[in-house]
Scaffold this motif. Structure first.
Motif, PDB file in Angstrom:
ATOM      1  N   ASP A  54      84.475 -26.634  25.896  1.00 49.60           N
ATOM      2  CA  ASP A  54      84.339 -25.457  26.750  1.00 49.60           C
ATOM      3  C   ASP A  54      85.393 -25.507  27.838  1.00 49.60           C
ATOM      4  OD1 ASP A  54      83.466 -23.194  27.995  1.00 49.60           O
ATOM      5  OD2 ASP A  54      81.757 -24.156  28.987  1.00 49.60           O
ATOM      6  N   GLY A  55      86.552 -24.974  27.562  1.00 43.27           N
ATOM      7  CA  GLY A  55      87.610 -24.918  28.555  1.00 43.27           C
ATOM      8  C   GLY A  55      88.540 -26.123  28.511  1.00 43.27           C
ATOM      9  N   PRO A  56      89.609 -26.093  29.328  1.00 40.61           N
ATOM     10  CA  PRO A  56      90.590 -27.176  29.355  1.00 40.61           C
ATOM     11  C   PRO A  56      89.978 -28.478  29.852  1.00 40.61           C
ATOM     12  CG  PRO A  56      91.441 -25.200  30.441  1.00 40.61           C
ATOM     13  CD  PRO A  56      89.977 -24.988  30.229  1.00 40.61           C
ATOM     14  N   VAL A  57      90.461 -29.572  29.304  1.00 36.18           N
ATOM     15  CA  VAL A  57      90.044 -30.890  29.758  1.00 36.18           C
ATOM     16  C   VAL A  57      91.221 -31.836  29.539  1.00 36.18           C
ATOM     17  CG1 VAL A  57      89.080 -31.667  27.542  1.00 36.18           C
ATOM     18  CG2 VAL A  57      88.166 -32.587  29.682  1.00 36.18           C
ATOM     19  N   ILE A  95      91.536 -41.063  31.874  1.00 37.44           N
ATOM     20  CA  ILE A  95      91.203 -42.202  31.029  1.00 37.44           C
ATOM     21  C   ILE A  95      92.494 -42.822  30.507  1.00 37.44           C
ATOM     22  CG2 ILE A  95      88.890 -41.447  30.363  1.00 37.44           C
ATOM     23  CD1 ILE A  95      90.076 -40.338  27.781  1.00 37.44           C
ATOM     24  N   LEU A  96      92.434 -44.093  30.164  1.00 41.07           N
ATOM     25  CA  LEU A  96      93.590 -44.788  29.619  1.00 41.07           C
ATOM     26  C   LEU A  96      94.052 -44.090  28.341  1.00 41.07           C
ATOM     27  CD1 LEU A  96      95.387 -47.413  29.811  1.00 41.07           C
ATOM     28  CD2 LEU A  96      93.755 -48.406  28.174  1.00 41.07           C
ATOM     29  N   GLY A 139      83.947 -36.696  32.350  1.00 40.80           N
ATOM     30  CA  GLY A 139      82.859 -37.347  31.624  1.00 40.80           C
ATOM     31  C   GLY A 139      83.165 -37.722  30.188  1.00 40.80           C
ATOM     32  N   LEU A 140      84.362 -37.420  29.701  1.00 38.31           N
ATOM     33  CA  LEU A 140      84.702 -37.816  28.335  1.00 38.31           C
ATOM     34  C   LEU A 140      84.752 -39.338  28.232  1.00 38.31           C
ATOM     35  CD1 LEU A 140      87.562 -35.346  27.322  1.00 38.31           C
ATOM     36  CD2 LEU A 140      85.190 -35.327  26.551  1.00 38.31           C
ATOM     37  N   PRO A 141      84.397 -39.891  27.065  1.00 37.56           N
ATOM     38  CA  PRO A 141      84.452 -41.353  26.911  1.00 37.56           C
ATOM     39  C   PRO A 141      85.880 -41.869  26.979  1.00 37.56           C
ATOM     40  CG  PRO A 141      84.007 -40.282  24.800  1.00 37.56           C
ATOM     41  CD  PRO A 141      83.914 -39.210  25.844  1.00 37.56           C
ATOM     42  N   GLY A 142      85.994 -43.123  27.398  1.00 35.75           N
ATOM     43  CA  GLY A 142      87.294 -43.763  27.513  1.00 35.75           C
ATOM     44  C   GLY A 142      87.305 -44.710  28.689  1.00 35.75           C
ATOM     45  N   VAL A 143      88.341 -45.540  28.762  1.00 38.00           N
ATOM     46  CA  VAL A 143      88.472 -46.481  29.875  1.00 38.00           C
ATOM     47  C   VAL A 143      88.941 -45.712  31.107  1.00 38.00           C
ATOM     48  CG1 VAL A 143      89.654 -48.533  30.736  1.00 38.00           C
ATOM     49  CG2 VAL A 143      89.042 -48.369  28.310  1.00 38.00           C
ATOM     50  N   PRO A 144      88.157 -45.687  32.190  1.00 32.75           N
ATOM     51  CA  PRO A 144      88.571 -44.941  33.382  1.00 32.75           C
ATOM     52  C   PRO A 144      89.907 -45.457  33.920  1.00 32.75           C
ATOM     53  CG  PRO A 144      86.274 -45.625  33.549  1.00 32.75           C
ATOM     54  CD  PRO A 144      86.848 -46.345  32.383  1.00 32.75           C
ATOM     55  N   MET A 145      90.734 -44.542  34.396  1.00 31.52           N
ATOM     56  CA  MET A 145      92.022 -44.946  34.966  1.00 31.52           C
ATOM     57  C   MET A 145      92.305 -44.139  36.228  1.00 31.52           C
ATOM     58  SD  MET A 145      95.804 -45.354  33.230  1.00 31.52           S
ATOM     59  CE  MET A 145      96.153 -43.608  32.991  1.00 31.52           C
ATOM     60  N   TRP A 146      92.601 -44.871  37.307  1.00 36.51           N
ATOM     61  CA  TRP A 146      92.975 -44.264  38.579  1.00 36.51           C
ATOM     62  C   TRP A 146      94.493 -44.122  38.606  1.00 36.51           C
ATOM     63  CZ3 TRP A 146      91.251 -41.735  42.647  1.00 36.51           C
ATOM     64  CH2 TRP A 146      91.953 -41.752  43.859  1.00 36.51           C
ATOM     65  N   VAL A 147      94.958 -42.929  38.925  1.00 37.07           N
ATOM     66  CA  VAL A 147      96.394 -42.646  38.962  1.00 37.07           C
ATOM     67  C   VAL A 147      96.802 -42.324  40.397  1.00 37.07           C
ATOM     68  CG1 VAL A 147      98.253 -41.179  38.088  1.00 37.07           C
ATOM     69  CG2 VAL A 147      96.323 -41.758  36.595  1.00 37.07           C
ATOM     70  N   ASP A 148      97.806 -43.030  40.887  1.00 40.06           N
ATOM     71  CA  ASP A 148      98.324 -42.812  42.241  1.00 40.06           C
ATOM     72  C   ASP A 148      99.845 -42.706  42.106  1.00 40.06           C
ATOM     73  OD1 ASP A 148      99.196 -42.915  44.887  1.00 40.06           O
ATOM     74  OD2 ASP A 148      97.691 -44.396  45.478  1.00 40.06           O
ATOM     75  N   VAL A 149     100.370 -41.498  42.184  1.00 39.32           N
ATOM     76  CA  VAL A 149     101.802 -41.303  41.985  1.00 39.32           C
ATOM     77  C   VAL A 149     102.411 -40.580  43.180  1.00 39.32           C
ATOM     78  CG1 VAL A 149     101.580 -41.255  39.475  1.00 39.32           C
ATOM     79  CG2 VAL A 149     101.541 -39.110  40.741  1.00 39.32           C
ATOM     80  N   ALA A 150     103.692 -40.811  43.362  1.00 39.90           N
ATOM     81  CA  ALA A 150     104.449 -40.157  44.425  1.00 39.90           C
ATOM     82  C   ALA A 150     105.619 -39.415  43.809  1.00 39.90           C
ATOM     83  CB  ALA A 150     104.942 -41.182  45.443  1.00 39.90           C
ATOM     84  N   VAL A 151     106.029 -38.337  44.464  1.00 39.79           N
ATOM     85  CA  VAL A 151     107.202 -37.568  44.049  1.00 39.79           C
ATOM     86  C   VAL A 151     108.179 -37.578  45.216  1.00 39.79           C
ATOM     87  CG1 VAL A 151     108.072 -35.347  43.260  1.00 39.79           C
ATOM     88  CG2 VAL A 151     105.786 -36.103  42.551  1.00 39.79           C
ATOM     89  N   SER A 200      95.873 -36.721  25.638  1.00 38.55           N
ATOM     90  CA  SER A 200      94.838 -36.631  24.608  1.00 38.55           C
ATOM     91  C   SER A 200      93.610 -37.426  25.026  1.00 38.55           C
ATOM     92  CB  SER A 200      95.374 -37.169  23.274  1.00 38.55           C
ATOM     93  OG  SER A 200      95.625 -38.566  23.378  1.00 38.55           O
ATOM     94  N   ASN A 201      92.515 -37.224  24.282  1.00 40.73           N
ATOM     95  CA  ASN A 201      91.308 -38.013  24.530  1.00 40.73           C
ATOM     96  C   ASN A 201      91.421 -39.361  23.809  1.00 40.73           C
ATOM     97  OD1 ASN A 201      90.746 -37.554  21.809  1.00 40.73           O
ATOM     98  ND2 ASN A 201      89.013 -36.210  22.185  1.00 40.73           N
TER      99      ASN A 201
END
Length: 278
Positions: free
Chosen positions: A157-160, A178-179, A113-125, A143-144
């Motif tokens: 409140d806790g890791p984010v 987020i971007l 829920g933090l502000p920022g441009v949403p980013m979908w990450v799809d990675v393979a190993v 970082s935010n």
């Protein structure tokens, strides 16, 4: 004087330690003499290093920051990892990695829920031949949008914007974040004073950190940088490598997992290749 100090290490049993210490003395003494270093300048250097240590805490490592901004961290990284050419290039760890990040499932939202441009990450190993590596452990942190990591924000409140994933049977993982944005390294301490004194800016190019481990393979510590990000050619810690600059294109409309996003969102697709352990 140099000969006497070098000779004092003659009893060193560890040959590697002997080499490092004697070479350090020779080079340090050469620096002092070739620059005709004064007592005042050396006292200033000692004070600078003392203040650097005093700033360090469990959430801030000023000595790593100093190593980063002098390019030493990147030099060590290159010497350590450049010989493994079939592996995705590595990058510096940075001062904000925290041991034991929270375990999160694929598809989670690290931004919570933090502000920022949403980013979908799809990675393979995969291994160097492209075979997927299931059950690889992947730590992610960033970082935010204001350039702060969670450890710099005591009110959180806790890791984010950090978490630990495991790849699926196809060696893949997916999540929202987020971007990343450019941000200044902490410049309110001795390292920031050094950068100001020599006319350098403190900004890091935008990036997302990844640490990837799989049984029987070398651990990979790296970062990915958006190709349209700022400071790619003047990153304050010299951490940008060409093969780590990737497109994170803008999209609108339907998302890969059906999440409703109001406005534009970005997407990051990447394949990490990690080498077998020697």
């Amino acid at each position: 004087m140099s000969r006497a100090v070098v000779a004092s290490f003659a009893g060193t049993e560890d040959p590697r330690l002997h080499t490092l210490m004697t070479d350090l003395v020779r080079r340090a003494h050469d620096f002092v003499t070739s620059n005709d270093l004064t007592t005042a300048e050396w006292e200033f250097a000692i004070d600078f290093l003392t203040r650097t240590g005093q700033v360090c805490s469990d959430v801030r490592q000023e000595f790593i920051l100093l190593s980063d901004t002098l390019g030493i961290s990147t030099m060590v990284d290159i010497l350590t990892n450049s010989r493994v050419r079939e592996q995705t290039p590595s990058a510096v760890l940075g001062p904000f990695y925290v041991e034991g990040p929270p375990a999160v499932r694929s598809g989670a939202d690290l931004a919570e829920g933090l502000p920022g441009v949403p980013m979908w990450v799809d990675v393979a190993v995969t291994d160097p031949d492209g075979a997927p590596l299931p059950d690889a452990i992947v730590d992610v942190w960033q970082s935010n949008e204001d350039g702060f990591y969670d450890v710099q924000l005591p009110d959180l409140d806790g890791p984010v914007l950090r978490g630990q994933f495991r790849t699926d049977a196809d060696g893949r993982l997916r999540f929202w974040t987020i971007l990343p944005c450019e941000y200044p390294i902490p410049d309110d301490g001795p390292v920031g004073q050094m950068l100001d004194a020599v006319g350098r800016h403190p900004f890091r190019a935008p990036h997302v950190h990844f640490m990837i481990s799989a049984p029987g393979h070398r651990r990979l510590i790296t970062q990915l940088f958006p190709s349209d990000g700022a400071y790619l050619t003047s990153d304050s810690v010299f951490g940008v490598k060409h093969n780590l600059i990737v497109d994170m294109p803008e999209h609108r409309g339907p998302t890969p997992d059906g999440r409703v996003v109001d406005g534009a969102w970005r997407r990051l697709d990447f394949t990490f290749r990690i080498a077998p352990d020697a």
